[in-house]
Design a protein around this motif. Sequence first.
Motif, PDB file in Angstrom:
ATOM      1  N   MET A 169      41.149  20.258  29.233  1.00 62.40           N
ATOM      2  CA  MET A 169      40.559  21.429  29.887  1.00 62.40           C
ATOM      3  C   MET A 169      41.207  22.703  29.373  1.00 62.40           C
ATOM      4  O   MET A 169      42.434  22.825  29.366  1.00 62.40           O
ATOM      5  N   PRO A 170      40.421  23.687  28.911  1.00 62.53           N
ATOM      6  CA  PRO A 170      41.002  24.947  28.441  1.00 62.53           C
ATOM      7  C   PRO A 170      41.508  25.819  29.584  1.00 62.53           C
ATOM      8  O   PRO A 170      42.369  26.682  29.389  1.00 62.53           O
ATOM      9  N   SER A 171      40.984  25.591  30.788  1.00 62.82           N
ATOM     10  CA  SER A 171      41.380  26.389  31.946  1.00 62.82           C
ATOM     11  C   SER A 171      41.578  25.462  33.139  1.00 62.82           C
ATOM     12  O   SER A 171      40.749  24.596  33.398  1.00 62.82           O
ATOM     13  N   ILE A 172      42.693  25.653  33.828  1.00 66.21           N
ATOM     14  CA  ILE A 172      43.069  24.778  34.937  1.00 66.21           C
ATOM     15  C   ILE A 172      43.273  25.627  36.184  1.00 66.21           C
ATOM     16  O   ILE A 172      43.988  26.634  36.147  1.00 66.21           O
ATOM     17  N   THR A 173      42.663  25.215  37.279  1.00 66.23           N
ATOM     18  CA  THR A 173      42.832  25.915  38.552  1.00 66.23           C
ATOM     19  C   THR A 173      43.925  25.243  39.364  1.00 66.23           C
ATOM     20  O   THR A 173      43.920  24.019  39.544  1.00 66.23           O
ATOM     21  N   LEU A 174      44.872  26.040  39.829  1.00 67.09           N
ATOM     22  CA  LEU A 174      45.982  25.525  40.621  1.00 67.09           C
ATOM     23  C   LEU A 174      45.839  25.949  42.072  1.00 67.09           C
ATOM     24  O   LEU A 174      45.380  27.055  42.372  1.00 67.09           O
ATOM     25  N   HIS A 175      46.256  25.059  42.965  1.00 67.46           N
ATOM     26  CA  HIS A 175      46.212  25.337  44.390  1.00 67.46           C
ATOM     27  C   HIS A 175      47.630  25.218  44.967  1.00 67.46           C
ATOM     28  O   HIS A 175      48.546  24.710  44.330  1.00 67.46           O
ATOM     29  N   ASP A 176      47.793  25.703  46.185  1.00 68.03           N
ATOM     30  CA  ASP A 176      49.065  25.585  46.913  1.00 68.03           C
ATOM     31  C   ASP A 176      50.213  26.300  46.221  1.00 68.03           C
ATOM     32  O   ASP A 176      51.379  25.888  46.318  1.00 68.03           O
TER      33      ASP A 176
ATOM     34  N   GLY B  61      42.434  33.342  41.814  1.00 67.88           N
ATOM     35  CA  GLY B  61      41.631  34.344  41.137  1.00 67.88           C
ATOM     36  C   GLY B  61      42.330  35.069  40.005  1.00 67.88           C
ATOM     37  O   GLY B  61      41.688  35.826  39.256  1.00 67.88           O
ATOM     38  N   GLU B  62      43.635  34.875  39.833  1.00 65.45           N
ATOM     39  CA  GLU B  62      44.389  35.537  38.767  1.00 65.45           C
ATOM     40  C   GLU B  62      44.620  34.549  37.629  1.00 65.45           C
ATOM     41  O   GLU B  62      44.948  33.384  37.849  1.00 65.45           O
ATOM     42  N   THR B  63      44.440  35.016  36.376  1.00 66.84           N
ATOM     43  CA  THR B  63      44.531  34.149  35.205  1.00 66.84           C
ATOM     44  C   THR B  63      45.855  34.347  34.470  1.00 66.84           C
ATOM     45  O   THR B  63      46.281  35.482  34.220  1.00 66.84           O
TER      46      THR B  63
ATOM     47  N   VAL C 249      45.977  27.366  26.617  1.00 66.90           N
ATOM     48  CA  VAL C 249      45.608  26.923  27.952  1.00 66.90           C
ATOM     49  C   VAL C 249      45.763  28.093  28.904  1.00 66.90           C
ATOM     50  O   VAL C 249      46.589  28.990  28.674  1.00 66.90           O
ATOM     51  N   SER C 250      44.949  28.121  29.934  1.00 70.23           N
ATOM     52  CA  SER C 250      45.065  29.166  30.945  1.00 70.23           C
ATOM     53  C   SER C 250      45.049  28.532  32.324  1.00 70.23           C
ATOM     54  O   SER C 250      44.504  27.444  32.520  1.00 70.23           O
TER      55      SER C 250
END
Length: 288
Positions: free
Chosen positions: A159-166, A129-131, A123-124
């Motif tokens: 999901m193989p890639s998850i975007t995090l906020h906050d 913008g940074e992985t 998982v990533s």
Amino acid sequence: MWRINCYPHVMGSSGCMRGVSMMVEHMNESQSVKAIVEASLLNKSENSIASKGSFLCVFNIRFDNIGWSFSLEDEAVLNYVIDGQITVFCSIMVLHDSSILVPPSDIGKHLGTLLDSSDGVDVSFIVDGETFHAHRAVLAARSPVFRAELLGSMAEATMPSITLHDISPATFGVMLQFMYTDALPGDDELGDSPTEMFKHLLAAADRYALDRLKIICAQKLWDNISVDTVGDALACAGIYNCPGLKSKCIEFVVADKNFKRAVLTESFMLLGQKFPSIIAEVRKRVGT
């Protein structure tokens, strides 16, 4: 086998005893032994014993000994004289060193290497913008929030890639390192303001239910407390439910030397708008 030998110190032509020495002697001829030896005296006024010193010693051969000397002219020693006698308690604890040396745990080191190498990642996370690559099983084992997201019925589980906020990349990176190694980097590695980083880490720890990290961050904020920072620390304690930090900060504020200066700071004034219950508790403590 042990023997306790007492030797009187006779001084002067009068033949009066001026002191006494006590020696603990190892009597075993075939085996050395490691032991803790302690001597205590019975106190006549308190009817209690007071240690006069302990030694950790390796007794190698027979007649090897160690001990103490007491001067009867020492006023402190007179506290232990009862009816012309001194009662000495001697304890000997033999340490049996028969165990095989077990090295300390290094699981944190190995998991940290796993994180750095990216072997087996599944998982990533994309943070501003940074992985960051990680392992679902490790995150799920460390955080019930990640367990629900990554192994449960939520959309993120597939999901193989998850975007995090906050959350900032720096904060997420340090949190990820802690989840793998159970340790934080040194303060000098946390940027220009370690205190600000600990505030962000506290928020992240609360968000992902990392209780130990949360307490560590609260302690770090307390370690750097001052009249200028106590308002912010109390706000963090209120937002992220840190009762230990809250209690210590209130004690700091109500202290006579801090109160007048702390309540006039901007952060403390803002605190009253967001957490009137904390202000009420402070007022209750100072009696106003």
